[in-house]
Design a protein around this motif. Structure first.
Motif, mmCIF file in Angstrom:
data_model
loop_
_atom_site.group_PDB
_atom_site.id
_atom_site.type_symbol
_atom_site.label_atom_id
_atom_site.label_comp_id
_atom_site.label_asym_id
_atom_site.label_seq_id
_atom_site.Cartn_x
_atom_site.Cartn_y
_atom_site.Cartn_z
ATOM 1 N N LYS A 162 -4.342 -43.519 21.169
ATOM 2 C CA LYS A 162 -3.918 -43.212 20.065
ATOM 3 C C LYS A 162 -2.300 -43.204 20.368
ATOM 4 C CE LYS A 162 -3.911 -38.973 19.270
ATOM 5 N NZ LYS A 162 -4.412 -37.684 19.133
ATOM 6 N N ASN A 163 -1.571 -42.974 21.609
ATOM 7 C CA ASN A 163 -0.352 -42.912 21.928
ATOM 8 C C ASN A 163 0.210 -44.200 21.777
ATOM 9 O OD1 ASN A 163 0.084 -40.269 22.096
ATOM 10 N ND2 ASN A 163 -0.400 -40.082 24.220
ATOM 11 N N ASP A 164 -0.518 -45.208 22.245
ATOM 12 C CA ASP A 164 0.047 -46.645 22.402
ATOM 13 C C ASP A 164 0.017 -47.332 21.109
ATOM 14 O OD1 ASP A 164 0.318 -46.491 24.923
ATOM 15 O OD2 ASP A 164 -1.873 -47.673 25.688
ATOM 16 N N LEU A 165 -0.990 -46.923 20.277
ATOM 17 C CA LEU A 165 -1.165 -47.535 18.815
ATOM 18 C C LEU A 165 0.250 -46.937 17.911
ATOM 19 C CD1 LEU A 165 -2.716 -48.819 16.794
ATOM 20 C CD2 LEU A 165 -3.556 -46.622 15.866
ATOM 21 N N HIS A 166 0.549 -45.623 18.116
ATOM 22 C CA HIS A 166 1.810 -44.986 17.534
ATOM 23 C C HIS A 166 2.839 -45.616 17.787
ATOM 24 C CE1 HIS A 166 -0.879 -41.227 16.283
ATOM 25 N NE2 HIS A 166 -0.876 -41.981 15.375
ATOM 26 N N PHE A 167 3.012 -45.848 19.237
ATOM 27 C CA PHE A 167 4.240 -46.389 20.024
ATOM 28 C C PHE A 167 4.521 -47.795 19.419
ATOM 29 C CE2 PHE A 167 6.119 -49.205 23.339
ATOM 30 C CZ PHE A 167 7.355 -48.532 23.553
ATOM 31 N N TYR A 168 3.424 -48.872 19.712
ATOM 32 C CA TYR A 168 3.610 -50.230 19.025
ATOM 33 C C TYR A 168 3.817 -50.346 17.390
ATOM 34 C CZ TYR A 168 2.839 -51.624 23.847
ATOM 35 O OH TYR A 168 3.111 -51.673 25.120
ATOM 36 N N LEU A 169 3.141 -49.409 16.821
ATOM 37 C CA LEU A 169 3.364 -49.404 15.197
ATOM 38 C C LEU A 169 4.628 -48.983 14.829
ATOM 39 C CD1 LEU A 169 0.404 -47.929 13.485
ATOM 40 C CD2 LEU A 169 1.007 -50.197 13.280
ATOM 41 N N MET A 170 5.163 -47.881 15.768
ATOM 42 C CA MET A 170 6.679 -47.508 15.396
ATOM 43 C C MET A 170 7.643 -48.719 15.804
ATOM 44 S SD MET A 170 6.881 -45.180 13.450
ATOM 45 C CE MET A 170 5.160 -45.221 12.685
ATOM 46 N N LEU A 171 7.336 -49.367 17.045
ATOM 47 C CA LEU A 171 7.960 -50.206 17.691
ATOM 48 C C LEU A 171 8.574 -51.393 16.840
ATOM 49 C CD1 LEU A 171 9.638 -50.838 20.526
ATOM 50 C CD2 LEU A 171 7.724 -52.158 20.956
ATOM 51 N N GLY A 172 7.334 -51.957 15.927
ATOM 52 C CA GLY A 172 7.377 -52.908 15.041
ATOM 53 C C GLY A 172 7.681 -52.540 13.526
ATOM 54 N N LEU A 173 7.246 -51.213 13.219
ATOM 55 C CA LEU A 173 7.246 -51.042 11.822
ATOM 56 C C LEU A 173 8.706 -50.302 11.559
ATOM 57 C CD1 LEU A 173 4.950 -51.141 9.594
ATOM 58 C CD2 LEU A 173 4.556 -48.714 10.013
ATOM 59 N N ALA A 174 9.031 -49.826 12.293
ATOM 60 C CA ALA A 174 10.460 -49.324 12.068
ATOM 61 C C ALA A 174 11.650 -50.114 11.698
ATOM 62 C CB ALA A 174 10.829 -47.938 13.064
ATOM 63 N N PRO A 175 11.908 -51.103 12.641
ATOM 64 C CA PRO A 175 12.954 -52.253 12.378
ATOM 65 C C PRO A 175 12.327 -53.120 11.107
ATOM 66 C CG PRO A 175 12.133 -52.248 14.649
ATOM 67 C CD PRO A 175 11.229 -51.284 14.006
ATOM 68 N N MET A 176 11.049 -53.171 10.651
ATOM 69 C CA MET A 176 10.886 -53.859 9.785
ATOM 70 C C MET A 176 11.035 -53.339 8.428
ATOM 71 S SD MET A 176 7.036 -55.604 8.598
ATOM 72 C CE MET A 176 6.637 -55.469 10.256
ATOM 73 N N VAL A 177 10.840 -51.926 8.355
ATOM 74 C CA VAL A 177 10.915 -51.261 7.138
ATOM 75 C C VAL A 177 12.611 -51.350 6.881
ATOM 76 C CG1 VAL A 177 11.071 -49.082 6.157
ATOM 77 C CG2 VAL A 177 9.110 -49.790 7.071
ATOM 78 N N ALA A 178 13.574 -51.088 8.116
ATOM 79 C CA ALA A 178 14.770 -51.140 8.079
ATOM 80 C C ALA A 178 15.255 -52.443 7.445
ATOM 81 C CB ALA A 178 15.410 -50.619 9.218
ATOM 82 N N PHE A 179 14.780 -53.574 7.898
ATOM 83 C CA PHE A 179 15.447 -54.804 7.623
ATOM 84 C C PHE A 179 14.798 -55.105 6.060
ATOM 85 C CE2 PHE A 179 14.345 -59.255 6.861
ATOM 86 C CZ PHE A 179 15.524 -59.948 7.116
#
Length: 188
Positions: free
Chosen positions: A60-77
């Protein structure tokens, strides 16, 4: 923790002994005074043994980490592209300019994907034509092979798809030898 709990009655005993003119009471005297040091090892609440949740928590922690690692910059872009660049506007094509195929897309992200990620339509078309040509060639040779096999079976022929070079002088010598044998056999 055990050391601290063992020291508590000793400290109380020392404090009480200092109050009584320096006499040090024994453990029996402490029990008579009403202070009993008893350790029974616990109470009715027991620790329940449960299966570990380490793998689930780690996943669960890894999933949240990697989702946020890819999702946050994508949403910002995507937000930046839609707010500051925006959709393309239709305009007249200048004289003598041939637009590229990726310039026909409206959004900037779709244009970028069409330019750098996806194949051009011409390339896909040529690849499809090559694939169809290969299939047509394969079908042609399969049909020719079937025709050869059917003709061989109709004519009671054999496979003769190879050629063996033979020296003509050897064949001429064999023919002359056979003719001489037939003359000798015929004269008898």
């Amino acid at each position: 923790m055990t050391g601290m709990s063992l020291m508590r009655p000793a400290v109380k005993q020392c404090l009480l002994s200092l109050q009584r003119n320096g006499t040090v009471p024994l453990q029996k005297q402490m029990q008579l005074m009403g202070q009993i040091s008893v350790r029974n090892g616990g109470h009715e609440k027991k620790m329940l043994i449960q299966p570990t949740r380490f793998e689930w928590t780690r996943f669960k922690n890894d999933l949240h980490f990697y989702l946020m690692l890819g999702l946050a910059p994508m949403v910002a872009f995507i937000t930046y592209a839609n707010i500051f660049i925006g959709p393309a506007q239709l305009a007249d094509i200048p004289e003598g300019y041939e637009p590229k195929e990726w310039e026909y897309y409206q959004g900037p992200i779709k244009r970028w994907f069409a330019k750098y990620v996806y194949e051009t339509p011409q390339k896909e078309y040529e690849r499809t034509l090559h694939f169809l040509h290969e299939k047509r060639e394969e079908r042609y040779w399969n049909l020719l092979d079937k025709k050869v096999k059917s003709l061989m079976s109709d004519r009671l022929d054999y496979r003769g798809w190879y050629w063996v070079d033979v020296d003509k002088s050897i064949k001429d010598d064999e023919k002359a030898f056979e003719e001489s044998n037939t003359r000798i056999a015929g004269s008898r």
